[in-house]
Design a protein around this motif. Structure first.
Motif, PDB file in Angstrom:
ATOM      1  N   THR A  95       0.843  -1.190   0.000  1.00 34.59           N
ATOM      2  CA  THR A  95       0.000   0.000   0.000  1.00 34.59           C
ATOM      3  C   THR A  95       0.882   1.246   0.000  1.00 34.59           C
ATOM      4  N   GLN A 106      -7.683   0.930   5.803  1.00 34.64           N
ATOM      5  CA  GLN A 106      -6.462   0.533   5.104  1.00 34.64           C
ATOM      6  C   GLN A 106      -5.354   0.221   6.107  1.00 34.64           C
ATOM      7  N   SER A 195      -1.944  -6.603  -5.197  1.00 36.65           N
ATOM      8  CA  SER A 195      -2.597  -6.276  -3.923  1.00 36.65           C
ATOM      9  C   SER A 195      -2.438  -4.802  -3.561  1.00 36.65           C
ATOM     10  N   GLN A 197      -2.696  -0.962  -2.909  1.00 36.13           N
ATOM     11  CA  GLN A 197      -3.783  -0.010  -2.666  1.00 36.13           C
ATOM     12  C   GLN A 197      -3.198   1.366  -2.397  1.00 36.13           C
ATOM     13  N   SER A 198      -3.830   2.389  -2.946  1.00 36.18           N
ATOM     14  CA  SER A 198      -3.412   3.762  -2.697  1.00 36.18           C
ATOM     15  C   SER A 198      -4.556   4.705  -3.051  1.00 36.18           C
ATOM     16  N   LYS A 204       0.588   4.670  -7.440  1.00 38.09           N
ATOM     17  CA  LYS A 204       0.563   3.353  -8.057  1.00 38.09           C
ATOM     18  C   LYS A 204       1.452   3.319  -9.301  1.00 38.09           C
TER      19      LYS A 204
END
Length: 275
Positions: A95, A106, A195, A197-198, A204
């Motif tokens: 992440t 998160q 996997s 996430q941001s 990303k």
């Protein structure tokens, strides 16, 4: 190798990426391999590849964020194999994001998967390793836990904690003949971005660029880890850039973070990658 006479290894997140590379690396040496993963299809594929190399494979569905799954996994290998020689805590997610934009959910998710799962796994498996007279624990962290780069706070925190835990266990478990290694790779070609996430698409894209530009494969990292385990090394820093960060931060910590702050202010990373 006398320490690992029965040659049994368990790898969480063994269905793909570095986990699969580790499973196949041990299989090439004739080890029994337990592939634990939340993705049953990928775990079975890894197991088939292990068998093709002439080794024995076992698969187990395991959500590492659930302590009951880890306990069931321990019960299974104890019942079928009488224990394990090497435990590899590899499962994890990636992440990123600015601190103020990362949601509580998160934070909870990455702590559960990247950190609490390692804590739970060590807590459950240490008595097994102690009862059989020894073994080895490999905790896969990241160079992010050393460098603590900006816009990666939640990932950095979990990986730094895994390093701290491993350092503690190294001396704590030594009288019990249980070795400990912590792995701190930088970017290498793997499927970790699946996997990722941001809250910011830019982060990303930056991470994807770093992964693509790396000349290291998961197989390269796995081979380094296996060699280091047999040498009972605590720190497994697999790449030159990671070694540079390791030494620079420890020798000149103030300068190290001033350079990071300058680079962040001037957006040097983005300019370097053409963003």
């Amino acid at each position: 190798m006398k320490k690992f006479a029965k040659q049994r290894v368990l790898v969480t997140g063994g269905g793909s990426g570095l986990g699969r590379a580790l499973c196949l690396g041990f299989a090439e040496m004739g080890w029994k391999v337990c592939v634990a993963d939340i993705n049953d299809e990928r775990a079975e594929e890894t197991a088939r590849l292990v068998v093709k190399k002439g080794s024995c494979a076992m698969t187990f569905h395991c959500d590492v964020s659930k302590s009951e799954d880890i306990q069931a996994l321990a019960d299974k290998v104890l019942e079928d194999w009488g224990g394990i020689d090497i435990l590899v805590n590899n499962a994890g997610i990636a992440t990123a994001g600015f601190m103020e934009k990362i949601s509580g959910e998160q934070w909870d998710r990455i702590i559960d998967i990247n950190l609490k799962s390692v804590i739970t796994s060590c807590r459950i498996f240490i008595p097994m390793l102690e009862a059989q007279g020894g073994g080895h624990i490999v905790n896969v962290a990241s160079n992010a836990g050393i460098a603590c780069l900006p816009e990666m706070s939640c990932y950095n925190v979990t990986k730094a904690a895994v390093i701290s835990l491993s350092e503690t266990l190294k001396s704590e478990l030594s009288p019990k003949k249980i070795g400990v290694s912590v792995v701190a790779p930088t970017f290498f070609k793997t499927n970790l971005m699946e996997s990722f996430q941001s809250p910011d698409e830019r982060q990303k894209k930056m991470a994807e660029t770093f992964f693509k530009r790396s000349r290291y494969s998961a197989e390269d990292i796995a081979a380094h880890i296996i060699r280091s385990v047999f040498k009972n090394r605590l720190y497994v820093i697999t790449q030159l850039d990671g070694k540079f960060v390791w030494y620079f931060k420890r020798l000149c910590p103030e300068i190290f973070y001033r350079i990071l702050a300058f680079g962040n202010r001037t957006k040097l990373n983005e300019k370097f990658m053409g963003m």
